[in-house]
Write a protein that holds these residues in place. Structure first.
Motif, PDB file in Angstrom:
ATOM      1  N   ALA A  14       0.853  -1.200   0.000  1.00 37.32           N
ATOM      2  CA  ALA A  14       0.000   0.000   0.000  1.00 37.32           C
ATOM      3  C   ALA A  14       0.881   1.239   0.000  1.00 37.32           C
ATOM      4  O   ALA A  14       2.076   1.178   0.277  1.00 37.32           O
ATOM      5  N   GLY A  15       0.271   2.373  -0.295  1.00 35.75           N
ATOM      6  CA  GLY A  15       0.985   3.642  -0.252  1.00 35.75           C
ATOM      7  C   GLY A  15       1.414   4.105  -1.633  1.00 35.75           C
ATOM      8  O   GLY A  15       1.139   3.454  -2.648  1.00 35.75           O
ATOM      9  N   PRO A  16       2.134   5.225  -1.689  1.00 36.11           N
ATOM     10  CA  PRO A  16       2.483   5.818  -2.977  1.00 36.11           C
ATOM     11  C   PRO A  16       3.449   4.977  -3.813  1.00 36.11           C
ATOM     12  O   PRO A  16       3.537   5.169  -5.016  1.00 36.11           O
ATOM     13  N   ALA A  17       4.155   4.028  -3.204  1.00 37.07           N
ATOM     14  CA  ALA A  17       5.075   3.175  -3.961  1.00 37.07           C
ATOM     15  C   ALA A  17       4.493   1.777  -4.183  1.00 37.07           C
ATOM     16  O   ALA A  17       5.209   0.860  -4.581  1.00 37.07           O
ATOM     17  N   GLU A  18       3.194   1.614  -3.945  1.00 39.60           N
ATOM     18  CA  GLU A  18       2.542   0.310  -4.056  1.00 39.60           C
ATOM     19  C   GLU A  18       2.831  -0.343  -5.404  1.00 39.60           C
ATOM     20  O   GLU A  18       2.797   0.310  -6.443  1.00 39.60           O
ATOM     21  N   GLY A  19       3.146  -1.642  -5.359  1.00 34.98           N
ATOM     22  CA  GLY A  19       3.378  -2.381  -6.587  1.00 34.98           C
ATOM     23  C   GLY A  19       4.438  -3.448  -6.406  1.00 34.98           C
ATOM     24  O   GLY A  19       5.019  -3.589  -5.333  1.00 34.98           O
ATOM     25  N   ARG A  20       4.683  -4.192  -7.475  1.00 33.21           N
ATOM     26  CA  ARG A  20       5.669  -5.277  -7.458  1.00 33.21           C
ATOM     27  C   ARG A  20       6.945  -4.794  -8.134  1.00 33.21           C
ATOM     28  O   ARG A  20       6.901  -4.187  -9.207  1.00 33.21           O
ATOM     29  N   TYR A  21       8.080  -5.101  -7.492  1.00 34.95           N
ATOM     30  CA  TYR A  21       9.378  -4.679  -8.003  1.00 34.95           C
ATOM     31  C   TYR A  21      10.275  -5.906  -8.174  1.00 34.95           C
ATOM     32  O   TYR A  21      10.205  -6.847  -7.384  1.00 34.95           O
ATOM     33  N   LYS A  22      11.111  -5.898  -9.181  1.00 42.09           N
ATOM     34  CA  LYS A  22      11.931  -7.061  -9.516  1.00 42.09           C
ATOM     35  C   LYS A  22      12.984  -7.385  -8.464  1.00 42.09           C
ATOM     36  O   LYS A  22      13.479  -8.507  -8.412  1.00 42.09           O
ATOM     37  N   SER A  23      13.336  -6.413  -7.635  1.00 40.37           N
ATOM     38  CA  SER A  23      14.392  -6.641  -6.647  1.00 40.37           C
ATOM     39  C   SER A  23      14.108  -5.834  -5.383  1.00 40.37           C
ATOM     40  O   SER A  23      13.367  -4.838  -5.420  1.00 40.37           O
ATOM     41  N   PRO A  24      14.723  -6.217  -4.270  1.00 36.84           N
ATOM     42  CA  PRO A  24      14.589  -5.421  -3.049  1.00 36.84           C
ATOM     43  C   PRO A  24      15.103  -3.996  -3.243  1.00 36.84           C
ATOM     44  O   PRO A  24      14.512  -3.043  -2.728  1.00 36.84           O
ATOM     45  N   SER A  25      16.184  -3.843  -4.001  1.00 41.40           N
ATOM     46  CA  SER A  25      16.726  -2.499  -4.228  1.00 41.40           C
ATOM     47  C   SER A  25      15.797  -1.647  -5.081  1.00 41.40           C
ATOM     48  O   SER A  25      15.644  -0.441  -4.843  1.00 41.40           O
TER      49      SER A  25
END
Length: 137
Positions: A80-91
């Motif tokens: 949740a929040g303004p960066a919500e979504g799936r990312y390929k890496s932790p970084s």
């Protein structure tokens, strides 16, 4: 037995309930079973939530950002929040958090040290494949 939760703790229980597909009572039961089994120590592996993901979070600029780490793909999904979504890496996920909450800073961060495993309080690095918590990246 009844007990009152702070809004922050209630949000955490709600997050776990959604991740584990149970109600609040199911969350409490699962956590009690986990700690009664002796697996709740700081050296224990992180408990797996839905789909094999591990609950993680970060604190940045006064915000707690809840996410799930998928050990198989090493991706992070911010819930949740303004960066919500799936990312390929932790970084990549860490960079998205910095861009969303503080766009004036250089957004590059080592995601393995940015994210914290919910169950243990250790950095995500502690469960990285082939690494132990004392190893360098």
């Amino acid at each position: 037995m009844e007990f009152k939760l702070s809004k922050e703790d209630e949000a955490k229980v709600t997050l776990l309930a959604r991740a584990w597909d149970v109600d609040g009572g199911g969350v409490v039961h699962r956590l009690l079973e986990y700690f009664e089994s002796g697996a709740g120590g700081r050296d224990a592996d992180a408990p797996v939530v839905s789909g094999g993901a591990v609950g993680v979070h970060a604190r940045y600029d006064g915000h707690r950002i809840d996410a799930e780490f998928d050990p198989a793909s090493e991706s992070v999904t911010i819930l949740a929040g303004p960066a919500e979504g799936r990312y390929k890496s932790p970084s990549g996920a860490a960079t998205a958090v910095l861009q969303a909450y503080n766009p004036g800073v250089a957004p590059h961060r080592n995601g393995w040290s940015f994210w914290v495993v919910d169950a243990s309080g250790e950095r995500l690095q502690s469960i990285r494949h082939g690494q132990t918590s004392g190893d360098e990246v």
